[in-house]
Design a protein around this motif. Structure first.
Motif: not given
Length: 951
Positions: A186-201
């Motif tokens: 995905f793009g940076y914005e979508t990737g940033d959103l996914l990282r905000s939902l991740s326990t690892d990030a």
């Protein structure tokens, strides 16, 4: 709370009723140690941290927590005891929190058994405990979230294996959602959103050593959501086979509202960036006062624009949010003077064209490979700092650091704040240099002209004297009343002449050998007690004179870019292993203007602020005079020299080196012994080693301890001098001892910047190749009594010129054979015979007793030993420049750079010892738990026997 503690105690003890508890704990600890020492190659990385443990922790914790929680509710349902629990006087909330506390205590116990790892690492190298503490805190919060998920999944089934699988799947989804393999799609914005939902990030963010409220609350929100769902599930089991009623709908509504509020609070906390605690050494991730110092100097809006591609290299992608957070800190701290933008040039054609045409930014190509595919990816990773018409571009080489060897790579941010703040300083100074220096000077500036009457001046200076008035008149218009002028004639004022000689070392000058009439022609600038001498330009005309005065004004004004005059050997490409200093030039050019200096004419460039002399050879009398008079004018001189030079090529060979500085240094109380220092506390050197395998001799490169590379740390770096106080570590190769004569040094302040360890010794042997067979410990024979040697010294104060009372070398030779040549040359040679005999108190002399400690070949050797680009020698020189030019803000910011986290060089058997020690300590911990549990069982049995006896 008493009931919750009782339930937690019962669950905790019940976990150890079977050997499965020790199997789970033992397997978890064994995998942790295996990951650190084998998968991540701890000793191959040669970095004193335990980052690999926490990099794998989110994945390992999934299976540990799933194994711990799988029987919590499912076993109660299978055995039929759940109905009794739900109908007991104990509230379901207390049951849930009791089991939750028991599981969290078990995880804490497992993490406690891993403590021998950071403790032993701290003995091997300078471990930063901030990220370690952050890692353990993050592990506990991550475990709490996984436990809440595991308890809920266990309540959904009466089969423990099914509960295990469900927990692994759900926790795995929370882990995978923010991994680069998914976000790269995905793009940076979508990737940033996914990282905000991740326990690892969020986990990796905390393990940096920064406790951020947003990251901690993310895990608490997961705990709250799944605890609420767990309570609802237990209530639904109580309603089983009962008709629906208002109470059931109320439970569903309250649970839904609780879940929504837990999620909404994450969105509300997203812009709250101030609620954080930076626990790293030197607070690496907090904007320093030094950065704020430069932001306060901004007079116009400053633009910081980040060019980041939506898809980039997987190792660079996690660093983008960290850089973004740091840049936004600049916007907040500046008070709206800084505008921060983020652009993806690959999605914006106009932005891509601007980046290429205006800033020269082009995408970089990265090779990516996996088991199934390989390819080349082009992406952007740049930051532009623009101020007025000036700009500075930072690439990924300026922002990140790659550590490791072979397949073990660790990509981390180098020190982004220093890079960004240095760039801001750079563009700010360039912008100010294009304007008037008087804008940056507080108070009045007084021009002092100590000159003889015009008719007593030589013919070239008579014309220059008239042009001086015109230059001062033009500068007076720019100064807006800040420039005052004052002329005095010391030739007619003996008291003034005496004062000038005592204060500045000024004496009457002569034109040449044929013109012996003395005259005075000196110029200085004064502002608030600071004095700067204006040297005569080489070309005696109006333009050159104006440039000389403006250069002096810029040295007097804070905020202008400084100039370093570099005297270094020119690279000889025909001689492999010869000294070259291209890396040093490139490093200094980031924040300073570097000019190559030739001392053969007996002068230093008039706009030079700092003189850096590297590995000088056979300096002439004129060259010595140039260095001496620059020091006498109150300048700062740094010299790196040694009686020996080592040629780094296929073999290490040493030969004697004549600098021509011996008598000059001895005049100031400094003597370099004709020996080299060997230190058992040293850095590693890549050396060829022969190994016999099955009768076949193989030659391989191994990292072996090399005593000629002293590894200086702690008190070996002077804590009282700003140059070394925050340096952390420095490797000084092939250095010689420095002896200081306090009598000749007089009242000058002497600081021993670098010292070898107390176990070091010195040798005059020119054989640089170690013999580990004859001397297995260090590779060289120890000579004499071990002691600590000074390797670098700084002198500050008033110096008496080496040429005091001697004729100026600029006048040539007095011999009759050269009189005719000197007479013919006088008409065109503007060399004057004055010698400045004393320096002001601001003069500084720094001596480093090593010829090539900052040469390209030495830096490459040391970088191979550390598996990363080694910059400490250049940091040492940069610190010396900042200290000498009195730039405390930048020096303080450089002090925030991460310490050298390298391990002290160890042999293979030592590495195995430390590895086995960790396994032994973990096994000892498991044995102690078994003994404790066995004691608990015996005490329970005795208590039961006592109760039966009483009955």
């Amino acid at each position: 709370m008493a009931e919750i503690r009782q339930i937690a105690r019962k669950e905790f003890r019940g976990f150890f009723n079977s050997p499965a508890a020790f199997l789970f704990l033992g397997a978890f600890l064994a995998v942790c140690l295996f990951v650190v020492f084998w998968v991540a190659g701890f000793f191959a990385r040669n970095i004193a941290d335990i980052r690999p443990l926490f990099q794998w922790m989110p994945l390992l914790m999934i299976f540990l927590v799933a194994a711990l929680t799988m029987r919590s509710w499912s076993e109660e349902q299978r055995s039929g005891t759940l109905e009794s629990l739900l109908t007991s006087p104990v509230a379901p909330l207390k049951l849930v929190f009791g089991k939750f506390a028991a599981m969290l205590s078990l995880v804490a116990l497992a993490l406690l058994l891993t403590l021998p790892l950071p403790i032993t690492v701290s003995f091997m190298g300078p471990l930063d405990w901030g990220p370690v503490i952050g890692g353990y805190v993050a592990s506990l919060f991550l475990a709490a979230a996984y436990i809440a998920i595991g308890l809920y999944m266990s309540s959904r089934t009466d089969n423990a294996i099914v509960a295990l699988i469900l927990t692994v799947v759900v926790c795995g989804l929370f882990y995978l959602i923010g991994t680069p393999q998914l976000t790269n799609l995905f793009g940076y914005e979508t990737g940033d959103l996914l990282r905000s939902l991740s326990t690892d990030a969020h986990f990796q963010s905390i393990t940096r050593g920064v406790l951020d409220l947003r990251d901690l609350y993310y895990y608490l929100s997961l705990v709250g959501i799944f605890v609420a769902l767990n309570l609802l599930r237990l209530e639904r089991l109580r309603w089983a086979n009962n008709p629906a009623n208002a109470r059931h709908r109320q439970w569903r509504l309250v649970t839904g509202l609780a879940v929504v509020n837990f999620i909404a609070a994450n969105l509300w906390l997203a812009p709250v960036g101030w609620a954080r605690l930076d626990m790293t050494h030197g607070q690496q991730y907090t904007l320093s006062d030094a950065s704020k110092h430069y932001l306060q100097q901004l007079q116009e809006p400053l633009l910081i624009r980040g060019y980041f591609s939506a898809k980039t290299h997987p190792l660079l992608e996690p660093l983008v949010p960290q850089v973004k957070d740091l840049l936004e800190e600049y916007a907040v701290a500046s008070g709206n003077k800084v505008r921060v933008e983020f652009v993806d040039p690959q999605k914006n054609q106009k932005a891509e064209q601007e980046a290429a045409s205006r800033y020269g930014i082009k995408p970089l190509s990265f090779e990516t490979a996996s088991k199934y595919s390989a390819g080349v990816m082009s992406s952007y990773f740049n930051v532009v700092i623009a101020y007025g018409d000036q700009y500075k571009v930072l690439g990924y080489q300026d922002l990140i650091e790659v550590k490791g060897r072979g397949d073990h790579l660790d990509v981390v941010l180098k020190n982004p704040e220093y890079a960004v703040t240095s760039a801001i300083r750079n563009v700010l100074h360039k912008w100010q240099a294009g304007g008037s220096p008087f804008d940056a000077i507080n108070g009045k500036v007084t021009f002092h002209g100590y000159m003889s009457a015009t008719d007593h001046l030589p013919q070239p200076l008579q014309k220059l004297r008239g042009e001086l008035d015109e230059v001062l008149k033009d500068l007076g218009k720019q100064a807006d009343g800040k420039l005052l002028t004052q002329f005095d004639d010391p030739q007619n004022n003996s008291e003034l002449a005496k004062t000038l000689k005592q204060q500045y070392g000024f004496e009457p000058q002569i034109m040449g050998l044929t013109d012996r009439h003395p005259f005075w022609f000196y110029m200085t600038l004064e502002n608030g007690g600071s004095h700067v001498q204006i040297p005569l330009p080489e070309k005696l005309d109006k333009d050159a004179l104006k440039r000389s005065i403006q250069a002096a004004l810029q040295r007097l004004a804070p905020g202008f870019m400084k100039t370093v005059a570099l005297v270094a050997p020119k690279p000889n490409y025909m001689q492999p292993g010869g000294a070259s200093y291209s890396m040093l030039r490139q490093s200094l050019s980031k924040n300073l203007r570097v000019v190559d200096e030739d001392l053969s004419d007996g002068k230093v460039s008039q706009d030079a602020d700092f003189l850096l002399v590297m590995a000088p050879e056979n300096l002439s009398n004129k060259a010595l005079f140039a260095i001496d008079q620059f020091l006498m004018r109150g300048g700062s001189v740094m010299i790196a020299t040694s009686p020996y030079d080592v040629n780094v090529s296929e073999s290490l060979t040493a030969h004697e080196h004549q600098s021509g500085l011996d008598k000059w240094l001895n005049h100031y109380g400094l003597t370099i012994d004709k020996r080299m220092v060997l230190d058992p506390r040293n850095a590693a050197l890549p050396l060829p080693v022969e190994r016999n395998v099955g009768g076949i001799t193989l030659r391989e490169i191994r990292m072996l301890p090399y005593p000629y590379f002293p590894d200086l740390r702690g008190n070996q770096l002077s804590p009282d001098n700003p140059v070394t106080a925050q340096l952390g570590q420095l490797t000084l190769n092939w250095a010689s001892p420095v002896a200081v004569d306090s009598k000749k040094a007089g009242n000058r302040d002497i600081s021993k910047l670098l010292l070898s360890s107390a176990d070091s010794w010195s040798s005059a042997n020119m054989n640089m190749v170690p013999d580990y067979r004859g001397y297995p410990r260090n590779g060289f024979k120890q000579e004499g009594k071990p002691q600590s040697y000074p390797l670098a010294v700084a002198e500050t104060g008033s110096f008496d010129s080496f040429f005091a009372g001697k004729p100026s070398p600029l006048l040539g030779d007095d011999s009759a054979t050269k009189t005719a040549k000197a007479t013919a040359k006088t008409a065109t040679d503007n060399s004057f015979g004055g010698v400045i005999e004393h320096s002001p108190e601001s003069a500084r002399l720094i001596l480093v007793a090593s010829n090539g400690f900052a040469s390209d070949s030495s830096l490459q050797l040391e970088s191979q030993g550390l598996s990363t680009f080694y910059t400490k020698p250049m940091d040492f020189i940069q610190n010396s420049i900042d200290w000498s030019l009195e730039d405390p803000a930048l020096l303080a910011l450089r002090g925030r750079t991460q310490l050298a986290r390298t391990l002290i060089g160890m042999k293979l058997e030592q590495q195995q010892y430390w590895e086995y020690l960790n396994y032994g300590l973990v096994l000892l911990g498991l044995v102690l738990i078994w003994l404790w549990r066995r004691q608990v069982k015996i005490s329970d049995l005795r208590r039961y026997q006592q109760i039966l006896a009483e009955v």
